[in-house]
Design a protein around this motif. Structure first.
Motif, PDB file in Angstrom:
ATOM      1  N   UNK A   1       0.742  -1.154  -0.019  1.00  0.00           N
ATOM      2  CA  UNK A   1      -0.073   0.153  -0.080  1.00  0.00           C
ATOM      3  C   UNK A   1       0.857   1.372   0.002  1.00  0.00           C
ATOM      4  N   UNK A   2       0.539   2.159  -0.886  1.00  0.00           N
ATOM      5  CA  UNK A   2       1.337   3.549  -0.844  1.00  0.00           C
ATOM      6  C   UNK A   2       0.979   4.287   0.134  1.00  0.00           C
ATOM      7  N   UNK A   3       1.609   4.783   1.029  1.00  0.00           N
ATOM      8  CA  UNK A   3       1.493   5.618   1.948  1.00  0.00           C
ATOM      9  C   UNK A   3       1.525   7.144   1.759  1.00  0.00           C
ATOM     10  N   UNK A   4       0.360   7.822   1.667  1.00  0.00           N
ATOM     11  CA  UNK A   4       0.208   9.061   1.041  1.00  0.00           C
ATOM     12  C   UNK A   4       0.427  10.219   2.484  1.00  0.00           C
ATOM     13  N   UNK A   5       0.993  11.152   2.293  1.00  0.00           N
ATOM     14  CA  UNK A   5       1.059  12.234   3.555  1.00  0.00           C
ATOM     15  C   UNK A   5       0.136  13.262   3.120  1.00  0.00           C
ATOM     16  N   UNK A   6      -0.348  13.994   4.045  1.00  0.00           N
ATOM     17  CA  UNK A   6      -1.332  15.291   3.836  1.00  0.00           C
ATOM     18  C   UNK A   6      -0.539  16.231   2.895  1.00  0.00           C
ATOM     19  N   UNK A   7       0.804  16.328   3.040  1.00  0.00           N
ATOM     20  CA  UNK A   7       1.202  17.408   2.095  1.00  0.00           C
ATOM     21  C   UNK A   7       1.360  16.762   0.871  1.00  0.00           C
ATOM     22  N   UNK A   8       1.066  15.649   0.562  1.00  0.00           N
ATOM     23  CA  UNK A   8       1.214  14.832  -1.085  1.00  0.00           C
ATOM     24  C   UNK A   8      -0.094  15.184  -1.713  1.00  0.00           C
ATOM     25  N   UNK A   9      -1.010  15.811  -1.026  1.00  0.00           N
ATOM     26  CA  UNK A   9      -2.309  16.001  -1.697  1.00  0.00           C
ATOM     27  C   UNK A   9      -2.605  17.315  -2.178  1.00  0.00           C
ATOM     28  N   UNK A  10      -3.006  17.536  -3.230  1.00  0.00           N
ATOM     29  CA  UNK A  10      -3.030  18.732  -4.220  1.00  0.00           C
ATOM     30  C   UNK A  10      -4.612  19.332  -4.134  1.00  0.00           C
ATOM     31  N   UNK A  11      -4.351  20.615  -4.479  1.00  0.00           N
ATOM     32  CA  UNK A  11      -5.812  21.220  -4.413  1.00  0.00           C
ATOM     33  C   UNK A  11      -6.731  20.593  -5.364  1.00  0.00           C
ATOM     34  N   UNK A  12      -6.188  20.285  -6.752  1.00  0.00           N
ATOM     35  CA  UNK A  12      -7.162  19.682  -7.714  1.00  0.00           C
ATOM     36  C   UNK A  12      -7.508  18.235  -7.441  1.00  0.00           C
ATOM     37  N   UNK A  13      -7.226  17.653  -6.219  1.00  0.00           N
ATOM     38  CA  UNK A  13      -7.608  16.220  -5.969  1.00  0.00           C
ATOM     39  C   UNK A  13      -6.547  15.286  -5.999  1.00  0.00           C
ATOM     40  N   UNK A  14      -5.544  15.617  -6.858  1.00  0.00           N
ATOM     41  CA  UNK A  14      -4.483  14.551  -7.277  1.00  0.00           C
ATOM     42  C   UNK A  14      -3.353  14.723  -5.936  1.00  0.00           C
ATOM     43  N   UNK A  15      -2.439  13.466  -6.034  1.00  0.00           N
ATOM     44  CA  UNK A  15      -1.494  13.388  -5.126  1.00  0.00           C
ATOM     45  C   UNK A  15      -0.029  13.088  -5.854  1.00  0.00           C
ATOM     46  N   UNK A  16       1.037  13.750  -5.377  1.00  0.00           N
ATOM     47  CA  UNK A  16       2.106  13.643  -6.304  1.00  0.00           C
ATOM     48  C   UNK A  16       3.278  13.113  -5.184  1.00  0.00           C
TER      49      UNK A  16
ATOM     50  N   UNK B   1      -3.883   7.346   3.494  1.00  0.00           N
ATOM     51  CA  UNK B   1      -3.529   8.503   3.946  1.00  0.00           C
ATOM     52  C   UNK B   1      -3.132   8.597   5.381  1.00  0.00           C
ATOM     53  N   UNK B   2      -1.766   8.929   5.761  1.00  0.00           N
ATOM     54  CA  UNK B   2      -1.039   8.800   7.187  1.00  0.00           C
ATOM     55  C   UNK B   2      -2.199   9.481   7.961  1.00  0.00           C
ATOM     56  N   UNK B   3      -2.544   8.534   9.006  1.00  0.00           N
ATOM     57  CA  UNK B   3      -3.467   8.796  10.000  1.00  0.00           C
ATOM     58  C   UNK B   3      -5.048   9.021   9.551  1.00  0.00           C
ATOM     59  N   UNK B   4      -5.104   8.515   8.310  1.00  0.00           N
ATOM     60  CA  UNK B   4      -6.394   8.752   7.711  1.00  0.00           C
ATOM     61  C   UNK B   4      -7.009   7.451   7.063  1.00  0.00           C
ATOM     62  N   UNK B   5      -7.986   7.648   6.023  1.00  0.00           N
ATOM     63  CA  UNK B   5      -8.641   6.662   5.387  1.00  0.00           C
ATOM     64  C   UNK B   5      -7.580   5.748   4.452  1.00  0.00           C
TER      65      UNK B   5
END
Length: 88
Positions: A3-18, A43-47
């Protein structure tokens, strides 16, 4: 389960993640992510959910995440590290 772990700062305003750096290398080299693939993400600490790979190259991984479930329950165990035993 990979599973790829995303951090909140990876999320962009357009709904994508980088992703860049070590997680990008892991996605490209270990998971062999390619455009059009769907990866499991959390998402780290999230869904948790899935993410479609929109762009995959040596510089970035651009994902469109869709979070559909709550975070998994805590495993209930902690990692324990012991030092080396020394003889008398």
């Amino acid at each position: 389960m990979n599973q790829v772990l995303l951090e909140p700062q990876d999320l962009r305003e357009d709904g994508t993640a980088r992703l860049t750096g070590p997680r990008l290398r892991h996605a490209l080299e270990v998971l062999r992510a390619e455009e059009g693939d769907v990866l499991r993400v959390g998402l780290l600490g999230g869904p948790i959910g899935t993410a479609e790979v929109l762009k995959a190259d040596g510089g970035e991984l651009l994902l469109r995440p869709s979070f559909t479930g709550p975070p998994p329950p805590r495993a209930g165990i902690d990692a324990v590290r012991a030092g080396a035993l020394r003889g008398p």
